[in-house]
Write a protein that holds these residues in place. Structure first.
Motif, PDB file in Angstrom:
ATOM      1  N   VAL A 100      -1.941 -13.150  -9.906  1.00  0.00           N
ATOM      2  CA  VAL A 100      -2.003 -11.891  -9.156  1.00  0.00           C
ATOM      3  C   VAL A 100      -1.517 -10.730 -10.021  1.00  0.00           C
ATOM      4  CG1 VAL A 100      -1.095 -10.619  -7.169  1.00  0.00           C
ATOM      5  CG2 VAL A 100      -1.773 -13.016  -6.911  1.00  0.00           C
ATOM      6  N   ALA A 101      -0.454 -10.937 -10.781  1.00  0.00           N
ATOM      7  CA  ALA A 101       0.071  -9.878 -11.648  1.00  0.00           C
ATOM      8  C   ALA A 101      -0.971  -9.450 -12.675  1.00  0.00           C
ATOM      9  CB  ALA A 101       1.342 -10.345 -12.339  1.00  0.00           C
ATOM     10  N   ALA A 102      -1.682 -10.418 -13.254  1.00  0.00           N
ATOM     11  CA  ALA A 102      -2.713 -10.103 -14.245  1.00  0.00           C
ATOM     12  C   ALA A 102      -3.888  -9.386 -13.591  1.00  0.00           C
ATOM     13  CB  ALA A 102      -3.186 -11.379 -14.945  1.00  0.00           C
ATOM     14  N   LEU A 103      -4.246  -9.783 -12.374  1.00  0.00           N
ATOM     15  CA  LEU A 103      -5.329  -9.110 -11.656  1.00  0.00           C
ATOM     16  C   LEU A 103      -4.953  -7.668 -11.353  1.00  0.00           C
ATOM     17  CD1 LEU A 103      -6.342 -11.932  -9.129  1.00  0.00           C
ATOM     18  CD2 LEU A 103      -7.648 -11.182 -11.118  1.00  0.00           C
ATOM     19  N   ARG A 104      -3.735  -7.444 -10.922  1.00  0.00           N
ATOM     20  CA  ARG A 104      -3.276  -6.083 -10.630  1.00  0.00           C
ATOM     21  C   ARG A 104      -3.343  -5.207 -11.881  1.00  0.00           C
ATOM     22  NH1 ARG A 104      -0.567  -4.814  -6.003  1.00  0.00           N
ATOM     23  NH2 ARG A 104       0.256  -6.479  -4.672  1.00  0.00           N
ATOM     24  N   ALA A 105      -3.029  -5.817 -13.024  1.00  0.00           N
ATOM     25  CA  ALA A 105      -3.026  -5.071 -14.285  1.00  0.00           C
ATOM     26  C   ALA A 105      -4.433  -4.848 -14.818  1.00  0.00           C
ATOM     27  CB  ALA A 105      -2.185  -5.810 -15.320  1.00  0.00           C
ATOM     28  N   LEU A 131       0.939 -15.391  -0.889  1.00  0.00           N
ATOM     29  CA  LEU A 131       2.024 -15.940  -1.700  1.00  0.00           C
ATOM     30  C   LEU A 131       3.297 -16.136  -0.880  1.00  0.00           C
ATOM     31  CD1 LEU A 131       1.619 -13.941  -5.051  1.00  0.00           C
ATOM     32  CD2 LEU A 131       1.089 -16.353  -4.647  1.00  0.00           C
ATOM     33  N   ARG A 132       3.562 -15.206   0.038  1.00  0.00           N
ATOM     34  CA  ARG A 132       4.737 -15.354   0.907  1.00  0.00           C
ATOM     35  C   ARG A 132       4.602 -16.592   1.794  1.00  0.00           C
ATOM     36  NH1 ARG A 132       4.309  -9.650   0.986  1.00  0.00           N
ATOM     37  NH2 ARG A 132       3.108  -9.678   2.928  1.00  0.00           N
ATOM     38  N   ALA A 133       3.381 -16.839   2.271  1.00  0.00           N
ATOM     39  CA  ALA A 133       3.156 -18.031   3.095  1.00  0.00           C
ATOM     40  C   ALA A 133       3.355 -19.303   2.262  1.00  0.00           C
ATOM     41  CB  ALA A 133       1.740 -18.002   3.681  1.00  0.00           C
ATOM     42  N   PHE A 183      -6.594  -5.885  -1.813  1.00  0.00           N
ATOM     43  CA  PHE A 183      -6.651  -7.234  -2.381  1.00  0.00           C
ATOM     44  C   PHE A 183      -5.245  -7.704  -2.741  1.00  0.00           C
ATOM     45  CE2 PHE A 183     -11.264  -6.936  -4.213  1.00  0.00           C
ATOM     46  CZ  PHE A 183     -11.749  -6.831  -2.922  1.00  0.00           C
ATOM     47  N   GLY A 184      -4.506  -6.819  -3.396  1.00  0.00           N
ATOM     48  CA  GLY A 184      -3.145  -7.171  -3.794  1.00  0.00           C
ATOM     49  C   GLY A 184      -2.267  -7.465  -2.590  1.00  0.00           C
ATOM     50  N   ALA A 185      -2.402  -6.657  -1.538  1.00  0.00           N
ATOM     51  CA  ALA A 185      -1.603  -6.861  -0.331  1.00  0.00           C
ATOM     52  C   ALA A 185      -1.938  -8.201   0.323  1.00  0.00           C
ATOM     53  CB  ALA A 185      -1.837  -5.715   0.650  1.00  0.00           C
ATOM     54  N   GLU A 186      -3.223  -8.534   0.370  1.00  0.00           N
ATOM     55  CA  GLU A 186      -3.640  -9.799   0.977  1.00  0.00           C
ATOM     56  C   GLU A 186      -3.112 -10.990   0.187  1.00  0.00           C
ATOM     57  OE1 GLU A 186      -7.758 -12.294   1.905  1.00  0.00           O
ATOM     58  OE2 GLU A 186      -7.836 -10.112   1.732  1.00  0.00           O
TER      59      GLU A 186
END
Length: 250
Positions: free
Chosen positions: A181-186, A111-113, A103-106
């Motif tokens: 995304v940072a909060a989801l990862r955490a 975000l890069r796009a 999920f994080g990679a996707e």
């Protein structure tokens, strides 16, 4: 999938993208004969496509009148944002409960796009990608109906931004999405929901600026661009469908 269904689906996809990217402003007339020429479809199939988009809240197609892109009132717009906040909070909870490294990679790839579109100054692409960030999250929630409802609401919000909003801020969108995304990862649901609420509040404030905008454009040019501009396998199919047959003067 039948040839008939493919034509209708491709037309829906092209029109949906044009509306979401604000290339077809709210209230734009969508004549059946013009759509038929651009997508190589009969008027019967055009009506099917318009009916599908009407069910999604993107088109108004009253009987015996020319269809138009939807033009929600301010009260309707506020209701849509109320529903969106509720749906997005639940999406955050479900995604954290199902979190997987991919999920994080996707999301990082998305975000890069978004960042690339921002740096290139591609406003319409930025608008579409900003909405797709949320529908991607909806897909990760693992609930098909929730994803469907969220996708429809996000599309309607794009329409509202085109009608009432201030210009899209790609900088804010990318930065706030990165925080989510940072909060989801955490695995911090409370923090993720708080960031999401703030983010959607900013979008709503920009969307409900109460400043309708007029736009002058060539409908045929817009339809041709989107009919032939879909990515992947659909691109070639729509390009073929978009070639108009010879016809007499209108």
């Amino acid at each position: 999938m039948s040839k008939k269904s493919t034509r209708v689906d491709l037309a829906c996809q092209a029109l949906r993208q044009a509306i979401i990217e604000q290339a077809l402003p709210p209230g734009t007339k969508l004549p059946e004969d013009e759509l038929g020429v651009r997508f190589g479809m009969s008027r019967t199939l055009v009506r099917e496509a318009l009916s599908q988009l009407q069910s999604e809240g993107l088109v108004d197609a009253p009987p015996r009148r020319t269809a138009t892109t939807a033009k929600p009132t301010l009260d309707q717009a506020r209701e849509i944002f109320e529903i969106r906040r509720l749906l997005e909070r639940e999406v955050v909870r479900l995604v954290i409960g199902r979190w997987q490294p991919q999920f994080g990679a996707e999301l990082e790839g998305h975000l890069r796009a978004e960042e690339a579109a921002r740096q290139a100054g591609e406003a319409r692409v930025s608008i579409r990608l900003a909405g797709e960030f949320h529908t991607r999250l909806g897909g990760m929630a693992g609930n098909t109906l929730l994803r469907r409802y969220l996708s429809e609401v996000v599309s309607r919000c794009s329409l509202i931004l085109a009608l009432y909003g201030r210009p899209h801020s790609a900088d804010c969108a990318v930065n706030e999405h990165r925080e989510i995304v940072a909060a989801l990862r955490a695995g911090d649901a409370d923090a993720a929901i708080k960031i999401m609420d703030h983010h959607l509040g900013s979008v709503e404030e920009r969307a409900l600026f109460d400043q309708g905008r007029e736009a002058t454009f060539d409908l045929g040019a817009v339809l041709s661009r989107y009919a032939g501009g879909l990515d992947g396998a659909g691109s070639a199919k729509v390009a073929r469908l978009s070639r108009p047959k010879a016809r007499g003067k209108k």
